[in-house]
Design a protein around this motif. Sequence first.
Motif, PDB file in Angstrom:
ATOM      1  N   HIS A  47      -0.195   1.059  -1.422  1.00  0.00           N
ATOM      2  CA  HIS A  47       0.622   0.594  -2.552  1.00  0.00           C
ATOM      3  C   HIS A  47      -0.229   0.489  -3.815  1.00  0.00           C
ATOM      4  CE1 HIS A  47      -1.452  -3.096  -1.458  1.00  0.00           C
ATOM      5  NE2 HIS A  47      -1.144  -3.571  -2.648  1.00  0.00           N
ATOM      6  N   ASP A  68      -0.610  -2.164  -7.417  1.00  0.00           N
ATOM      7  CA  ASP A  68      -0.289  -3.526  -7.838  1.00  0.00           C
ATOM      8  C   ASP A  68       0.585  -3.490  -9.086  1.00  0.00           C
ATOM      9  OD1 ASP A  68      -1.796  -4.473  -5.746  1.00  0.00           O
ATOM     10  OD2 ASP A  68      -3.583  -4.883  -6.958  1.00  0.00           O
ATOM     11  N   HIS A 126      -4.015   1.672  -2.962  1.00  0.00           N
ATOM     12  CA  HIS A 126      -4.984   1.113  -2.014  1.00  0.00           C
ATOM     13  C   HIS A 126      -4.275   0.652  -0.747  1.00  0.00           C
ATOM     14  CE1 HIS A 126      -3.714  -1.985  -4.907  1.00  0.00           C
ATOM     15  NE2 HIS A 126      -3.823  -2.877  -3.932  1.00  0.00           N
TER      16      HIS A 126
HETATM   17 FE   LIG Z   1      -2.675  -4.712  -3.745  1.00  0.00          FE
END
Ligand SMILES: [Fe+2]
Length: 378
Positions: A228, A230, A287
């Motif tokens: 995913h 952020d 990540h």
């Molecule tokens: Fe994350």
Amino acid sequence: MVITFMDLPIIDLDLFLSQPQDSPAVQDECKKAADALITFGALILRDSRVSESDNSIFLDLLEAYFAQPPSDIKKDERPELSYQVGVTLENTEKPKCAADEPCLRIIERLELSERPLDISAHSPDPKCRFFWKMGEKPTYETQFPGLNAPNVVPQAEHIKARWTPIMESWGESMKQAVESLADMACIGLGLPSNLFRDAGRYGPHLLAPTASDLVKYGQKDTILAGFHTDLNFLTIHGRSRYPGLNIWARNTGKRLPVKIPPGNHLLVQAGRQLEHLSGGLIKAGYHEVVVNDQTLQVVERRNVENPGRPLIRISSTFFWHLSSDYDLIPIPSLVERAEALDVAQIQLRGYVTDKPVYPPMKVGQQVQNELKHIALMA
Ligand SMILES: [Fe+2]
């Protein structure tokens, strides 16, 4: 070309803070920081103000917190505030990518050897997290009061008294570091040096340690946090005691296992707000956190060296946000560069990339849209 973690540039914040901003050395270092964000979406930051022992005290506290019985931890949950303060228990947050077409296409385009662990059958993440807000209260009436709610202090007697000072001290170190890096990135991108810092002055920044129980979820190839990006502007991490974080350098397509060098080093990764504001020049970094051979080696070593300590992987993460009421509109000079870079990428790789759009909106709106996507908001 073989890419290793050594290729992730190390940016010297000490140099930036000790010399005049217009000195050639500082200008070069700032350019290096901006280029690292454009190429890798990530960098390693050296900041002597951040000490390894503070990180250690912080990790000890969080291990003790997450080692409590789940019924005690649950008292610190605030679902009515979309879990934006207090604790989020395991199996609540879904990785956005598992149900997101453009994201799944990013995985398909990666070489087989560079792909994340398969998240198609994985949901939600088996990780717990605590959100401790580190933002400055807005001095104006905000359109997004829910995202600016007060902090939750854990109720357990053995944790309560030391909680606030340790969270504040570690959080402040991380905040200082990431804000100075934001200044460097601005200079390196040819923007006024305080543009990002000011845009995030009243941001609902979060110190957000994540905990994974390595007794319960310690099998090799367990996904602790699925592939995913952020949703915030910049994410900064201290060193975790256990390896397992992989990041993807967007403009190289390579997976990099993160190894933060010891002593005063932090990892910074770009988030969705920076991607939006830069018109896609800087892409939010993908990540994942997984249990791999290196994670298991450290589990074995800690079992011998620190018997009796909880086997919990704490990631020491801080999410730096733009202010909720800030207008998220791509910066024209960066949009121009993003378009030129896209053309170069298409020529280089021989395929057309999905062209994301970055419509103008308030930052608070963007955050709410993202939270719906990962099942934290109804
Ligand atoms: Fe994350």
